[in-house]
Design an enzyme around this catalytic site. Sequence first.
Site, mmCIF file in Angstrom:
data_model
loop_
_atom_site.group_PDB
_atom_site.id
_atom_site.type_symbol
_atom_site.label_atom_id
_atom_site.label_comp_id
_atom_site.label_asym_id
_atom_site.label_seq_id
_atom_site.Cartn_x
_atom_site.Cartn_y
_atom_site.Cartn_z
ATOM 1 N NE ARG A 26 -1.856 -1.093 3.229
ATOM 2 C CZ ARG A 26 -2.481 -2.833 2.909
ATOM 3 N NH1 ARG A 26 -3.394 -3.085 1.675
ATOM 4 N NH2 ARG A 26 -1.813 -3.987 3.169
ATOM 5 C CB THR A 27 3.042 2.664 1.961
ATOM 6 O OG1 THR A 27 2.594 2.263 3.801
ATOM 7 C CG2 THR A 27 3.835 4.432 2.538
ATOM 8 C CE LYS A 84 26.645 -3.737 -5.618
ATOM 9 N NZ LYS A 84 26.537 -2.896 -6.817
ATOM 10 N NE ARG A 118 7.369 0.784 5.294
ATOM 11 C CZ ARG A 118 5.985 0.293 5.244
ATOM 12 N NH1 ARG A 118 5.855 -0.675 4.638
ATOM 13 N NH2 ARG A 118 4.793 0.891 5.309
ATOM 14 C CG HIS A 165 3.674 4.253 8.806
ATOM 15 N ND1 HIS A 165 3.939 4.828 7.387
ATOM 16 C CD2 HIS A 165 3.012 2.965 8.399
ATOM 17 C CE1 HIS A 165 3.198 4.391 6.449
ATOM 18 N NE2 HIS A 165 3.269 3.082 6.886
HETATM 19 C C1 NCD Z 1 1.354 -0.944 8.263
HETATM 20 C C2 NCD Z 1 2.881 -0.305 8.681
HETATM 21 O O1 NCD Z 1 3.593 -0.809 7.713
HETATM 22 O O2 NCD Z 1 2.961 0.413 9.647
HETATM 23 N N1 NCD Z 1 0.851 -1.080 6.992
HETATM 24 C C3 NCD Z 1 0.806 0.115 5.769
HETATM 25 O O3 NCD Z 1 1.453 1.133 6.506
HETATM 26 N N2 NCD Z 1 -1.021 0.349 5.741
HETATM 27 C C4 NCD Z 1 0.732 -1.509 9.364
HETATM 28 C C5 NCD Z 1 1.212 -2.515 9.253
HETATM 29 O O4 NCD Z 1 1.700 -3.576 8.892
HETATM 30 O O5 NCD Z 1 0.426 -3.769 9.661
#
Ligand code: NCD
Length: 306
Positions: free
Chosen positions: A51-52, A80, A101, A129
Site C-alpha cells: 500500500r504505502t 553491498k 521505508r 509512520h
Molecule cells: C502498516 C505499517 O507498515 O506499519 N501498514 C501500512 O503502511 N499500511 C501496518 C502494518 O504493517 O501492519
Amino acid sequence: MKSLIDILDLTTAEIDELIQTACDIIEHPQKYSESCKGKKLATLFFEPSTRTRLSFEAAMYELGGNVIGFSEANSSSAAKGESVADTAQVISCYADIIAMRHPKEGAAYVAAQNASIPVINAGDGGHCHPTQTLTDLLTIYREKGRFENLTVGLCGDLKFGRTVHSLINALSRYSGIKIVLISPEELKLPSYVKKDILQKNHIPYEQTTDLQAALPQLDILYMTRVQRERFFNEEDYLRLKDSYILEPKKLQKAKSDLCIMHPLPRVNEISVAVDKDPRACYFKQVLYGKFIRMALILKLLEEAGK
Ligand code: NCD
C-alpha cells in the site's frame, strides 16, 4: 519543514492545510494532473510494502510526475554495504523527493540529514509512520468531520505497531480526545508512549484486554495486525496472533456511527464479513492515503522550491 520524519514535524495548522488540499484534489483531480510534470519521486523501500509504496507511486503519477526506486533492500546497493547516508546523497542527484521505508528506527532521519531533497518517512522500524497517520487523519476528518471530542479505541499490537504510536502522537494535540488501549498484556503500548505522549498531554486513557466491553463507548475503532516481523520468536507470535478477531456479532453493541479503521494489511483481526458493514472504513482509508500523499508531495516540493 523540508522533510517529514515524524508526524509532529507538522503543526496542526499544516495538517489542516494538507487535509484541505487533499479534499480539493478529491473534488477536482484534473486541476492537479500536471502539477508535478517533469518531477521525480524516488521510492526507497528497504522493507516490504504494498500500500504505502504503491500509494506514493500512484500519487506521483496522478500529479503528472515520474517515479524511480526499488522495493527490496537486496535489489539496492545496501546489499553491498552502502550506508543510508550515502544512498540519500546519491539519490539526491537523481530525484526531486524521496519516500523511504527502512526496518531501522531513525533511518529516515539519517537520510534527511544527508539528502539535499525532501525525505518522507514511509515507516522506520517500530518507530513511526507519519504518512499513514495523515491517511488516518484524513479518514477521521472525512468520516467524522472533526478531530475533537472523540473516543478512539486502538486494538491489537500496540507494542510494535508504529501506526498506533504516530496516531496517538497526532491525536494528543486535539481537545476532548479519549484513548482506549485494547491489547493482550504482552503487546501493551510501550511505557515511553504512555508517559511522553498520553500522560504529558493529560489525555485520558484506559487500558483493557477486552475488546467487546470497550466497544460501546467508541467513536473510532482502529484495529491492527500483530507485527510478526518484529517478534523475537515465532511461538509468541503464534500464541498472540489471533488475540482479537472482530466479527459482526461483536459489533451489535457498538455505536451506529462507529468508524472502523485498519492501516492494512489485515491478517485475521477483522472477519471479511465485517467488510459489508457500513461502519467499515478501511478500504476507503486506502483511497484517502493516495490523496493525502498527493497533497504532501505538492507541499514538500513547493517548500523546497522545486
Ligand atoms: C502498516 C505499517 O507498515 O506499519 N501498514 C501500512 O503502511 N499500511 C501496518 C502494518 O504493517 O501492519
